[in-house]
Design a protein around this motif. Sequence first.
Motif, PDB file in Angstrom:
ATOM      1  N   ALA A  54       0.839  -1.196   0.000  1.00 38.53           N
ATOM      2  CA  ALA A  54       0.000   0.000   0.000  1.00 38.53           C
ATOM      3  C   ALA A  54       0.875   1.248   0.000  1.00 38.53           C
ATOM      4  O   ALA A  54       1.906   1.307   0.662  1.00 38.53           O
ATOM      5  CB  ALA A  54      -0.916   0.009   1.208  1.00 38.53           C
ATOM      6  N   ALA A  55       0.464   2.219  -0.759  1.00 37.29           N
ATOM      7  CA  ALA A  55       1.207   3.482  -0.843  1.00 37.29           C
ATOM      8  C   ALA A  55       0.217   4.627  -0.989  1.00 37.29           C
ATOM      9  O   ALA A  55      -0.955   4.420  -1.303  1.00 37.29           O
ATOM     10  CB  ALA A  55       2.157   3.461  -2.027  1.00 37.29           C
ATOM     11  N   LEU A  56       0.703   5.817  -0.730  1.00 40.08           N
ATOM     12  CA  LEU A  56      -0.134   7.004  -0.923  1.00 40.08           C
ATOM     13  C   LEU A  56      -0.357   7.269  -2.402  1.00 40.08           C
ATOM     14  O   LEU A  56       0.524   7.012  -3.224  1.00 40.08           O
ATOM     15  CB  LEU A  56       0.537   8.232  -0.310  1.00 40.08           C
ATOM     16  N   ALA A  57      -1.501   7.787  -2.702  1.00 33.79           N
ATOM     17  CA  ALA A  57      -1.754   8.233  -4.068  1.00 33.79           C
ATOM     18  C   ALA A  57      -0.852   9.433  -4.342  1.00 33.79           C
ATOM     19  O   ALA A  57      -0.478  10.165  -3.431  1.00 33.79           O
ATOM     20  CB  ALA A  57      -3.217   8.617  -4.221  1.00 33.79           C
ATOM     21  N   PRO A  58      -0.483   9.662  -5.604  1.00 39.39           N
ATOM     22  CA  PRO A  58       0.423  10.788  -5.909  1.00 39.39           C
ATOM     23  C   PRO A  58      -0.113  12.137  -5.433  1.00 39.39           C
ATOM     24  O   PRO A  58       0.649  12.971  -4.955  1.00 39.39           O
ATOM     25  CB  PRO A  58       0.540  10.749  -7.429  1.00 39.39           C
ATOM     26  N   TRP A  59      -1.415  12.370  -5.552  1.00 41.25           N
ATOM     27  CA  TRP A  59      -1.960  13.656  -5.119  1.00 41.25           C
ATOM     28  C   TRP A  59      -1.937  13.763  -3.593  1.00 41.25           C
ATOM     29  O   TRP A  59      -1.799  14.852  -3.051  1.00 41.25           O
ATOM     30  CB  TRP A  59      -3.361  13.877  -5.672  1.00 41.25           C
ATOM     31  N   ASP A  60      -2.075  12.640  -2.887  1.00 42.99           N
ATOM     32  CA  ASP A  60      -1.958  12.692  -1.433  1.00 42.99           C
ATOM     33  C   ASP A  60      -0.514  12.944  -0.992  1.00 42.99           C
ATOM     34  O   ASP A  60      -0.272  13.655  -0.019  1.00 42.99           O
ATOM     35  CB  ASP A  60      -2.454  11.384  -0.813  1.00 42.99           C
ATOM     36  N   ALA A  61       0.444  12.354  -1.689  1.00 42.42           N
ATOM     37  CA  ALA A  61       1.848  12.593  -1.367  1.00 42.42           C
ATOM     38  C   ALA A  61       2.207  14.054  -1.612  1.00 42.42           C
ATOM     39  O   ALA A  61       2.911  14.677  -0.803  1.00 42.42           O
ATOM     40  CB  ALA A  61       2.738  11.684  -2.200  1.00 42.42           C
ATOM     41  N   THR A  62       1.695  14.620  -2.698  1.00 43.53           N
ATOM     42  CA  THR A  62       1.938  16.036  -2.991  1.00 43.53           C
ATOM     43  C   THR A  62       1.309  16.924  -1.916  1.00 43.53           C
ATOM     44  O   THR A  62       1.921  17.892  -1.456  1.00 43.53           O
ATOM     45  CB  THR A  62       1.379  16.395  -4.375  1.00 43.53           C
ATOM     46  N   ALA A  63       0.095  16.577  -1.503  1.00 44.77           N
ATOM     47  CA  ALA A  63      -0.581  17.359  -0.463  1.00 44.77           C
ATOM     48  C   ALA A  63       0.187  17.279   0.860  1.00 44.77           C
ATOM     49  O   ALA A  63       0.285  18.273   1.585  1.00 44.77           O
ATOM     50  CB  ALA A  63      -2.011  16.864  -0.274  1.00 44.77           C
ATOM     51  N   ASP A  64       0.742  16.108   1.175  1.00 47.28           N
ATOM     52  CA  ASP A  64       1.532  15.972   2.402  1.00 47.28           C
ATOM     53  C   ASP A  64       2.784  16.833   2.356  1.00 47.28           C
ATOM     54  O   ASP A  64       3.169  17.451   3.353  1.00 47.28           O
ATOM     55  CB  ASP A  64       1.923  14.513   2.631  1.00 47.28           C
TER      56      ASP A  64
END
Length: 90
Positions: A17-27
């Motif tokens: 499991a990994a973060l979605a790219p938009w969630d990683a960018t938001a983080d």
Amino acid sequence: MGQNLSLSEKFADTSGAALAPWDATADIILAVLWGCSIYAMCMIWCAVGLLSRWSRGDAEKDVSLFSVLAAFLLSSGWPVILLYFAMSSR
């Protein structure tokens, strides 16, 4: 108690499991905004400390616009100012 230890169902494997790219960018954006906010608060605290020292602490000397601008410019290096505050005798 302990009833869930004997389930016959297999749990899903979440090791991939990994973060979605938009969630990683938001983080990343959130971390940068937190860092900038903390940096700005430290700058303001150091600028007020410098102005307090320049006015001799008891508002004996008026603070001019130039000294306010100089304090905010100098406070961009707030770690050095905190070291100066720690090392000074006052």
